[in-house]
Motif scaffolding. Structure first.
Motif: not given
Length: 455
Positions: A42-43, A45-47, A49, A73, A77
């Motif tokens: 999970k860490s 996915i947001e990081r 780009d 996911s 992106q």
């Protein structure tokens, strides 16, 4: 735990078995490929780009988040991100389904190290090509799009354009830093004209050119009777730029008394005219520009620290012309063509010596100085223009190696030929006595686009 930044890693391994992750990291680093392993999907996915230049390897069966869900996911992106899935359970149907959903490859544990390296290297090549094509597409779009253009292929300009394209349509305010003459307003106009705000107003105001006594009414507007001489309601720059962009040049010149009110407008996104109790909501992007170090001004109390924090959410630094010497020839030619058209005078190509003089000059006035020289060159001729503008002798020996000097003059000769032949590849080939493929290869090497030489 994941590191603060993942940009430096070209391979990320996500696996709940630490031994697998550490073994793969060692495998890749022995090949000179930077890698990082984590057990926290999970860490990631947001990081990661859309411009991350790497490949993801993920186990399928993990308790926190399975590899298929992680892949789905990330693909939302960036549909082109290469993702290699690993599983300890041989399942052909699962592998086929994963490939259909966008996985780059699907490998069973235990895997063959040589095969793993081969798959990853091919995936990295694919990723590099994808990112290169995206950059070229953005370049073509920016060239064909009406409005201001940012010319140049130097690393500093490429980095700057990359940041600009990242924030084009984001509502974030931007702080532009650059020496006098580097083109801060051009960059601000580029941001506006290439964004979704381009149909609304672009309003520029020089904070250092307006007297302190009237700058507040200029920015915020005033109701009739708000002060002596205000005989009618006046809309301020903030309100006039609503829906578009407000460019605050020389923001460092803003009086301290006004900085408090400016901060409030930036935070609340509404403005109150002088003499009014009503607020006007704003949908606006603020672009501020400075030629000085605002951090230093904050330390001396000449600029508010909280205002700087609000302005520099995104900071764009424009390199000085002396830091992008490879762009000087292209910029000079661009300005000279504009002057030639404006003054109806023929454009005479630069000699190799004149080109070397341009490149060796330090350009304290930056692009503005170069543009002025190009105009004088067209109006007065080379001798008069260079005599009054560039007094330093050509000194490439100390600054360049033999190989760099050879490449410099080779590029200059090709630029001269393309300019003389108005971008014609056929005529340039004949003039330089080069085969077509050799010419194309050299043009690609030096980032020369024939379209820029067509008159």
């Amino acid at each position: 735990m994941s590191p603060e930044s993942l940009e430096q890693y070209r391979i990320i391994i996500v696996d709940d078995e630490p031994l697998i992750g550490s073994a793969l990291v060692q495998l890749f680093e022995l090949e000179g490929i930077s890698a990082f392993a984590t057990s926290e999907p999970k860490s990631i996915i947001e990081r990661i780009d859309i411009n991350w230049p790497g490949v993801l390897i993920s186990d399928v069966n993990m308790p926190e988040l399975n590899g298929i869900s992680l892949m789905q996911s990330l693909i939302k992106q960036d549909n082109d991100l290469p993702i290699i899935l690993l599983t300890g359970f041989g399942d052909i149907a699962m592998a086929v389904n994963a490939l259909k959903q966008g996985a780059y490859d699907f490998l069973e544990k235990p895997f063959n190290n040589e095969y793993m390296l081969d798959v990853v290297k091919r995936a990295l090549e694919k990723r590099a090509l994808t990112l290169e094509n995206r950059t070229l597409k953005q370049e073509l779009e920016s060239i064909s799009f009406p409005g201001p253009r940012i010319l140049g292929h130097s690393p500093g300009i490429k980095q700057m354009k990359h940041i600009l394209h990242q924030v084009l349509d984001m509502p974030a305010d931007v702080l532009i830093e650059g020496e006098t003459g580097t083109g801060k307003e051009l960059v601000a106009r580029y941001l506006h004209d290439h964004s979704v705000r381009n149909q609304a107003n672009f309003v520029a105001i020089n904070c250092g050119a307006i007297p302190e006594t009237i700058i507040e009414s200029e920015l915020f507007g005033a109701e009739a009777g708000a002060f002596t001489g205000a005989d009618k309601t006046r809309i301020g720059k903030f309100e006039y730029a609503n829906g578009g962009t407000l460019f605050l040049d020389e923001i460092e010149s803003t009086p301290l008394s006004l900085q408090v009110k400016l901060l409030r407008v930036l935070e609340d996104r509404c403005v109150e005219r002088l003499g009014s109790n009503k607020t006007v909501p704003l949908d606006i992007r603020i672009i501020a520009a400075t030629k000085v170090d605002l951090d230093s001004l904050c330390k001396t109390g000449e600029f508010r620290q909280d205002l700087l924090y609000r302005l520099n959410l995104v900071t764009v630094s424009i390199p000085a012309l002396r830091e992008r010497r490879e762009d000087i020839g292209l910029l000079f030619l661009h300005f000279a063509r504009i002057a030639s058209s404006r003054y109806h005078k023929a454009l005479i190509p630069l000699t190799s010596e004149q080109g070397a003089q341009l490149t060796s000059h330090d350009w304290p006035g930056n692009v503005r100085e170069l543009r002025n020289l190009a105009e004088r060159y067209v109006l007065l001729g080379a001798e008069a223009a260079f005599a009054t503008s560039i007094n330093n002798p050509v000194n490439l020996n100390g600054a360049m190696s033999l190989q760099q000097r050879v490449e410099f003059f080779e590029r200059l000769l090709i630029e001269e030929a393309l300019s003389h032949n108005k971008g014609s590849i056929k005529l340039t080939m004949e003039q330089l006595e080069l085969p077509r493929k050799t010419l194309y290869d050299k043009m690609q090497k030096y980032d020369l686009d024939r379209k820029l030489f067509i008159q």
